[in-house]
Design an enzyme around this catalytic site. Structure first.
Site, PDB file in Angstrom:
ATOM      1  N   VAL A   1      27.646  28.280  45.321  1.00  0.00           N
ATOM      2  CA  VAL A   1      26.296  28.241  45.877  1.00  0.00           C
ATOM      3  C   VAL A   1      26.130  29.549  46.630  1.00  0.00           C
ATOM      4  CG1 VAL A   1      24.659  27.038  47.354  1.00  0.00           C
ATOM      5  CG2 VAL A   1      26.352  25.731  46.050  1.00  0.00           C
TER       6      VAL A   1
ATOM      7  N   ASN B   1      39.084  47.360  33.319  1.00  0.00           N
ATOM      8  CA  ASN B   1      40.038  48.381  32.870  1.00  0.00           C
ATOM      9  C   ASN B   1      39.543  49.166  31.661  1.00  0.00           C
ATOM     10  OD1 ASN B   1      41.901  47.700  34.839  1.00  0.00           O
ATOM     11  ND2 ASN B   1      42.962  46.218  33.545  1.00  0.00           N
TER      12      ASN B   1
ATOM     13  N   GLY C   1      32.355  35.664  48.933  1.00  0.00           N
ATOM     14  CA  GLY C   1      32.041  35.256  50.298  1.00  0.00           C
ATOM     15  C   GLY C   1      32.347  36.331  51.326  1.00  0.00           C
TER      16      GLY C   1
END
Length: 363
Positions: free
Chosen positions: A65, A262, A313
Site C-alpha cells: 500500500v 545488470n 518504505g
C-alpha cells in the site's frame, strides 16, 4: 552481466570529469547535450504497509500500500508527512489492542472478529501487517490521516501494488485475493472497479494482473484508465525487448516501472524513457531487489525526468540513503534556481487542491 555496472561507472566518471553532479550529466544525455533550464523532482511513491502473500493475515492482494504526496508539496514536505503517518502506524501495531477498531465511522462491513493487527519490518522498508479484508489496511491509513488532519485524495493519494503474478493459483487458474477466496480474471476487473469506486483516493494500480491476461488488462484500462494509473511492473517486458520491439502497449497500461539492472546501460534508460514519453505514458523509476546503499538511482531518476520514483518504505539503511539523496538534490536545485515549479508537474488525477504549509525535516 556487468554491463549495467560498467555503464553506470562510466557515467559517474564522466560527471566527475565535467565537475557536475550525476543527475546533471544524465540530463545532458537525455537532452542531447543541451543543459535543461529546469529539472523536476520525481513524485514519491512510498510503501507504507505490506499485506501480500508473505504476510500472516488472510489478505494477499496488497503486496504494497503506497502513499503519494500531493505534487504541490516539496520532497521534504512529503517525506515529513509520510514519516508522521509511518510513526502512527508503528504505534498502532505496538498497542495491545487497536483503538477504535470497531467504531469506524461510515464503515460496517468488516467487523467480523478481525484479529489484532501485528507487523514486522520487511525487505521493502515497510511493515508487513496481517489483515483479513481488503478494506482493513485502507481504513487503517484513512483513520491515521484523519487523526493528523490530513485528507486522502487531497493531501495525499494511494497506489496499490497488487503483484498479480503472485496471486495466481495455477492449479485452479484463479487469483487468490484472500486466503480461500478465488476469483477469475474477469471477476478481478469487477473487484478493482468496485475498489476504486469505494476509495477514489487510489490513483494507481501496479500489476493488477499477470502479463498473460492481456484481455483483462485491456478491460481494466478502459474501465479505470481515466481515473487511475494502470501500471505494468513485473508484467512488462524487459527494457531490451521493449526497445527492440518499440511497443510498450502490451499489456495495456498508462505507464511502466523501469529499473537499472545488470543488463541495462545509461543509453538504454535514456531511450526507454524517450519512448515512454513519446507514447504519453508515465515512467516510474523503481529500485531493484537485493539493492545496496548506492544512491545513484536517485540521480538517474532526476536526470531522466521520470514522473514517479518508487524506493520502498522509509526504513532500512539502503532506502533511507536514497531518500536523503533526493532531499539533497532538491536543495541543490532550489539553491541554483533550477527546480521546476510544482504547477508544471501536476496531473488531473492528483492535482488541483490547495495545500497547507508543512514543516521541513531531513530523513
Amino acid at each position: 552481466m556487468a554491463i549495467g555496472a560498467v555503464s553506470l561507472a562510466v557515467a559517474k566518471a564522466c560527471a566527475m570529469l565535467l565537475n557536475k553532479p550525476l543527475y546533471l550529466s544524465i540530463a545532458l544525455l537525455k537532452h542531447n547535450q543541451e543543459q535543461p533550464t529546469t529539472l523536476s523532482m520525481p513524485l514519491l511513491m512510498v510503501s507504507l504497509v505490506s499485506c501480500g502473500k508473505s504476510s500472516s493475515g488472510k489478505l494477499n492482494l496488497m503486496k504494497e500500500v503506497i502513499c503519494i504526496p500531493h505534487p504541490e508539496l516539496t520532497t521534504k514536505q512529503g517525506v515529513e508527512m509520510l514519516m508522521e503517518i509511518q510513526k502512527h502506524i508503528n504505534k498502532i501495531i505496538e498497542m495491545p489492542s487497536p483503538p477504535k477498531a470497531e467504531t469506524k465511522k461510515g464503515h460496517d462491513g468488516n467487523k467480523r472478529g478481525q484479529q489484532q493487527i501485528t507487523g514486522k519490518m520487511s525487505h521493502l522498508g515497510c511493515l508487513t501487517i496481517n489483515c483479513d479484508s481488503i478494506e482493513q489496511p485502507l481504513l487503517l491509513i484513512q483513520e491515521i490521516c484523519a487523526n493528523l488532519g490530513l485528507e486522502l485524495g487531497t493531501n495525499l493519494h494511494l497506489a496499490i501494488n497488487c503483484a498479480g503474478h503472485e496471486l495466481m493459483d495455477y492449479n485452479k487458474g484463479k487469483y487468490e485475493v484472500i486466503m480461500g477466496t478465488y476469483k477469475n480474471a474477469a471477476e478481478m476487473v469487477d473487484l478493482y472497479v468496485d475498489l476504486i469506486n469505494k476509495y477514489p483516493s487510489i490513483i494507481a494500480l501496479i500489476d493488477p494482473f499477470r502479463k498473460e491476461d492481456s484481455e483483462q488488462w485491456d478491460s481494466i484500462y478502459h474501465a479505470l484508465g481515466s481515473r487511475c494509473y494502470i501500471i505494468a511492473g513485473t508484467a512488462s517486458k524487459s527494457i531490451s525487448k521493449l526497445l527492440e520491439q518499440g511497443n510498450i502497449s502490451i499489456p495495456k497500461s498508462n505507464g511502466l516501472i523501469i529499473k537499472h539492472t545488470n543488463q541495462t546501460t545509461m543509453s538504454d534508460l535514456v531511450e526507454i524513457t524517450n519512448l515512454i514519453d513519446s507514447k504519453k505514458h508515465i515512467t516510474v523509476f523503481g529500485s531493484t531487489e537485493g539493492e545496496s546503499s548506492d544512491d545513484s538511482l536517485v540521480d538517474l531518476a532526476v536526470g531522466l525526468g521520470v514522473r514517479f520514483i518508487k524506493l520502498g518504505g522509509l526504513s532500512r539503511g539502503e532506502r533511507v540513503t536514497k531518500y536523503n539523496r533526493l532531499l539533497t538534490i532538491e536543495e541543490e536545485l532550489v539553491q541554483n534556481g533550477t527546480l521546476a515549479t510544482s504547477s508544471s508537474s501536476c496531473d488531473a488525477r492528483i492535482g488541483g487542491q490547495e495545500q497547507e504549509t508543512m514543516t521541513l525535516v531531513k530523513v
